[in-house]
Design a protein around this motif. Structure first.
Motif, short mmCIF file in Angstrom:
data_model
loop_
_atom_site.label_atom_id
_atom_site.label_comp_id
_atom_site.label_asym_id
_atom_site.label_seq_id
_atom_site.Cartn_x
_atom_site.Cartn_y
_atom_site.Cartn_z
N THR A 124 0.84 -1.20 0.00
CA THR A 124 0.00 0.00 0.00
C THR A 124 0.88 1.25 0.00
O THR A 124 0.94 1.97 0.99
CB THR A 124 -0.94 0.00 1.22
OG1 THR A 124 -0.15 -0.10 2.40
CG2 THR A 124 -1.93 -1.14 1.16
N PRO A 125 1.58 1.52 -1.11
CA PRO A 125 2.45 2.70 -1.15
C PRO A 125 1.66 3.99 -1.15
O PRO A 125 0.50 4.04 -1.55
CB PRO A 125 3.20 2.52 -2.46
CG PRO A 125 2.32 1.69 -3.31
CD PRO A 125 1.57 0.78 -2.37
N GLY A 126 2.32 5.04 -0.68
CA GLY A 126 1.68 6.35 -0.70
C GLY A 126 0.47 6.42 0.19
O GLY A 126 0.48 5.99 1.34
N THR A 127 -0.63 6.89 -0.36
CA THR A 127 -1.84 7.10 0.44
C THR A 127 -2.85 5.97 0.29
O THR A 127 -3.96 6.07 0.79
CB THR A 127 -2.52 8.41 0.01
OG1 THR A 127 -2.85 8.32 -1.39
CG2 THR A 127 -1.62 9.60 0.25
N ARG A 128 -2.48 4.90 -0.38
CA ARG A 128 -3.43 3.79 -0.54
C ARG A 128 -3.73 3.19 0.82
O ARG A 128 -2.85 2.95 1.62
CB ARG A 128 -2.83 2.72 -1.45
CG ARG A 128 -2.61 3.21 -2.87
CD ARG A 128 -2.07 2.11 -3.68
NE ARG A 128 -3.20 1.50 -4.36
CZ ARG A 128 -3.08 0.57 -5.28
NH1 ARG A 128 -1.92 0.14 -5.62
NH2 ARG A 128 -4.14 0.07 -5.85
N SER A 178 4.35 -0.43 3.13
CA SER A 178 4.67 0.54 2.10
C SER A 178 6.11 0.24 1.68
O SER A 178 7.03 0.36 2.50
CB SER A 178 4.55 1.96 2.63
OG SER A 178 4.77 2.89 1.59
N HIS A 184 9.90 0.22 0.16
CA HIS A 184 10.99 1.19 0.01
C HIS A 184 12.10 0.53 -0.78
O HIS A 184 12.68 -0.43 -0.28
CB HIS A 184 11.50 1.64 1.38
CG HIS A 184 10.46 2.28 2.21
ND1 HIS A 184 9.98 3.56 1.98
CD2 HIS A 184 9.76 1.82 3.27
CE1 HIS A 184 9.06 3.84 2.87
NE2 HIS A 184 8.90 2.80 3.67
N VAL A 232 9.50 2.56 -3.63
CA VAL A 232 8.13 2.29 -4.05
C VAL A 232 8.18 1.76 -5.49
O VAL A 232 7.83 2.45 -6.45
CB VAL A 232 7.24 3.55 -3.94
CG1 VAL A 232 5.81 3.22 -4.34
CG2 VAL A 232 7.28 4.09 -2.54
N THR A 233 8.66 0.53 -5.61
CA THR A 233 8.82 -0.15 -6.90
C THR A 233 8.56 -1.63 -6.69
O THR A 233 8.45 -2.11 -5.56
CB THR A 233 10.25 0.02 -7.44
OG1 THR A 233 11.17 -0.59 -6.51
CG2 THR A 233 10.63 1.49 -7.63
#
Length: 165
Positions: free
Chosen positions: A62-66, A82, A84, A86-87
Protein backbone atom coordinates in the motif's frame (compact mmCIF):
# COMPACT_ATOMS: atom_id res chain seq x y z
CA UNK A 1 12.50 -5.33 -45.90
CA UNK A 2 12.20 -9.05 -45.20
CA UNK A 3 14.57 -8.76 -42.24
CA UNK A 4 12.44 -5.96 -40.78
CA UNK A 5 9.29 -8.06 -41.17
CA UNK A 6 10.94 -10.99 -39.36
CA UNK A 7 12.15 -8.66 -36.60
CA UNK A 8 8.70 -7.10 -36.23
CA UNK A 9 7.01 -10.50 -36.09
CA UNK A 10 9.48 -11.73 -33.47
CA UNK A 11 9.13 -8.56 -31.40
CA UNK A 12 5.35 -8.79 -31.54
CA UNK A 13 5.36 -12.47 -30.54
CA UNK A 14 7.75 -11.79 -27.65
CA UNK A 15 5.67 -8.82 -26.48
CA UNK A 16 2.51 -10.91 -26.51
CA UNK A 17 4.20 -13.73 -24.59
CA UNK A 18 5.87 -11.53 -21.97
CA UNK A 19 3.19 -8.93 -21.29
CA UNK A 20 -0.19 -9.84 -22.78
CA UNK A 21 -0.28 -13.63 -22.25
CA UNK A 22 2.27 -14.29 -19.47
CA UNK A 23 2.73 -17.66 -17.80
CA UNK A 24 0.40 -17.02 -14.87
CA UNK A 25 0.09 -19.83 -12.35
CA UNK A 26 -3.07 -21.49 -11.13
CA UNK A 27 -3.58 -20.46 -7.49
CA UNK A 28 -2.38 -23.04 -4.95
CA UNK A 29 -2.29 -23.30 -1.16
CA UNK A 30 0.46 -21.04 0.15
CA UNK A 31 1.83 -19.61 3.37
CA UNK A 32 0.87 -16.10 2.28
CA UNK A 33 -0.75 -14.13 -0.52
CA UNK A 34 1.19 -10.98 -1.44
CA UNK A 35 -0.56 -8.32 -3.51
CA UNK A 36 1.72 -6.01 -5.45
CA UNK A 37 0.46 -2.46 -5.95
CA UNK A 38 -0.67 -1.25 -9.34
CA UNK A 39 -3.61 -1.02 -11.74
CA UNK A 40 -6.40 -3.54 -12.06
CA UNK A 41 -8.51 -5.13 -9.37
CA UNK A 42 -5.58 -6.60 -7.48
CA UNK A 43 -7.20 -5.91 -4.12
CA UNK A 44 -10.37 -7.72 -5.12
CA UNK A 45 -8.41 -10.72 -6.42
CA UNK A 46 -6.18 -10.90 -3.33
CA UNK A 47 -9.15 -10.69 -0.96
CA UNK A 48 -11.03 -13.32 -2.99
CA UNK A 49 -8.04 -15.68 -2.72
CA UNK A 50 -7.79 -15.06 1.03
CA UNK A 51 -11.53 -15.58 1.57
CA UNK A 52 -11.34 -18.81 -0.41
CA UNK A 53 -8.63 -20.03 1.96
CA UNK A 54 -5.55 -20.15 -0.25
CA UNK A 55 -3.40 -18.75 2.57
CA UNK A 56 -3.81 -17.73 6.21
CA UNK A 57 -2.02 -14.41 5.63
CA UNK A 58 -2.78 -11.62 3.14
CA UNK A 59 0.03 -9.12 2.58
CA UNK A 60 -0.86 -5.90 0.76
CA UNK A 61 1.53 -3.39 -0.73
CA UNK A 62 0.00 0.00 0.00
CA UNK A 63 2.45 2.70 -1.15
CA UNK A 64 1.68 6.35 -0.70
CA UNK A 65 -1.84 7.10 0.44
CA UNK A 66 -3.43 3.79 -0.54
CA UNK A 67 -5.41 2.35 2.32
CA UNK A 68 -5.26 -1.15 3.68
CA UNK A 69 -8.38 -3.31 3.25
CA UNK A 70 -7.74 -5.39 6.35
CA UNK A 71 -11.40 -5.60 7.26
CA UNK A 72 -12.32 -7.26 3.96
CA UNK A 73 -10.45 -10.54 4.44
CA UNK A 74 -11.94 -12.11 7.58
CA UNK A 75 -10.32 -15.53 7.07
CA UNK A 76 -6.78 -14.17 6.90
CA UNK A 77 -4.40 -12.16 9.00
CA UNK A 78 -3.70 -8.97 7.02
CA UNK A 79 -0.32 -7.28 6.87
CA UNK A 80 0.07 -4.00 5.00
CA UNK A 81 3.36 -2.40 4.06
CA UNK A 82 4.67 0.54 2.10
CA UNK A 83 7.65 -0.63 0.01
CA UNK A 84 10.99 1.19 0.01
CA UNK A 85 11.68 2.04 -2.73
CA UNK A 86 8.13 2.29 -4.05
CA UNK A 87 8.82 -0.15 -6.90
CA UNK A 88 8.42 -3.82 -7.70
CA UNK A 89 11.98 -4.23 -6.45
CA UNK A 90 11.01 -2.69 -3.10
CA UNK A 91 7.96 -4.94 -2.92
CA UNK A 92 10.10 -8.01 -3.66
CA UNK A 93 12.52 -7.08 -0.89
CA UNK A 94 9.70 -6.52 1.60
CA UNK A 95 8.04 -9.84 0.69
CA UNK A 96 11.33 -11.69 1.13
CA UNK A 97 11.91 -10.05 4.53
CA UNK A 98 8.42 -11.01 5.68
CA UNK A 99 8.92 -14.56 4.40
CA UNK A 100 12.19 -14.90 6.31
CA UNK A 101 10.63 -13.45 9.47
CA UNK A 102 7.56 -15.72 9.35
CA UNK A 103 9.14 -18.85 7.83
CA UNK A 104 7.07 -18.79 4.64
CA UNK A 105 8.23 -21.20 1.95
CA UNK A 106 5.46 -20.71 -0.63
CA UNK A 107 3.97 -17.35 -1.58
CA UNK A 108 1.15 -16.63 -4.00
CA UNK A 109 1.68 -13.19 -5.56
CA UNK A 110 -1.10 -11.14 -7.15
CA UNK A 111 -0.07 -8.71 -9.87
CA UNK A 112 -1.18 -7.25 -13.17
CA UNK A 113 -0.95 -9.21 -16.39
CA UNK A 114 1.66 -6.92 -17.98
CA UNK A 115 3.84 -6.93 -14.83
CA UNK A 116 3.91 -10.73 -14.41
CA UNK A 117 7.23 -11.46 -16.15
CA UNK A 118 9.15 -8.63 -14.51
CA UNK A 119 7.63 -9.34 -11.10
CA UNK A 120 8.77 -12.98 -11.29
CA UNK A 121 12.31 -11.87 -12.07
CA UNK A 122 12.40 -9.30 -9.28
CA UNK A 123 10.81 -11.56 -6.67
CA UNK A 124 12.92 -14.64 -7.49
CA UNK A 125 16.06 -12.59 -6.81
CA UNK A 126 14.89 -11.91 -3.25
CA UNK A 127 12.61 -14.81 -2.29
CA UNK A 128 14.06 -18.29 -2.76
CA UNK A 129 10.99 -20.33 -1.90
CA UNK A 130 8.15 -21.58 -4.07
CA UNK A 131 6.95 -18.55 -6.02
CA UNK A 132 3.50 -18.56 -7.64
CA UNK A 133 1.93 -15.66 -9.52
CA UNK A 134 -1.69 -15.04 -10.37
CA UNK A 135 -2.65 -12.07 -12.52
CA UNK A 136 -5.52 -9.66 -12.86
CA UNK A 137 -6.59 -8.24 -16.15
CA UNK A 138 -7.18 -7.62 -18.85
CA UNK A 139 -6.51 -3.91 -19.09
CA UNK A 140 -8.63 -1.72 -21.27
CA UNK A 141 -7.35 -1.75 -24.84
CA UNK A 142 -6.37 1.92 -24.75
CA UNK A 143 -4.06 1.26 -21.76
CA UNK A 144 -2.00 -1.43 -23.47
CA UNK A 145 0.38 0.75 -25.53
CA UNK A 146 1.60 2.61 -22.44
CA UNK A 147 1.73 -0.59 -20.35
CA UNK A 148 3.79 -2.43 -22.96
CA UNK A 149 6.21 0.46 -23.48
CA UNK A 150 6.61 0.84 -19.70
CA UNK A 151 7.15 -2.88 -19.17
CA UNK A 152 9.79 -3.11 -21.91
CA UNK A 153 11.72 -0.30 -20.23
CA UNK A 154 11.26 -1.70 -16.73
CA UNK A 155 12.25 -5.19 -17.89
CA UNK A 156 15.42 -3.84 -19.51
CA UNK A 157 16.23 -2.01 -16.26
CA UNK A 158 15.72 -5.22 -14.26
CA UNK A 159 17.79 -7.36 -16.62
CA UNK A 160 20.63 -4.93 -17.33
CA UNK A 161 21.08 -2.40 -14.51
CA UNK A 162 19.44 -3.84 -11.42
CA UNK A 163 20.42 -7.49 -11.39
CA UNK A 164 20.37 -8.03 -7.62
CA UNK A 165 17.64 -8.11 -5.02
Amino acid sequence: MMLFAVFLAGFTALTLRLFVFPAADVPVQADAIVMLAGPGDRTGKAIELARTGYAPVLVMSTPGTRGCSAHEAPKAEVICFSPHPVTTRGEARAAAELAARHGWTRILFVTGRAQDTRARIRISRCFHGDLRVTVVGPRRLREWPYAIAYEWGALAKALIWQRSC
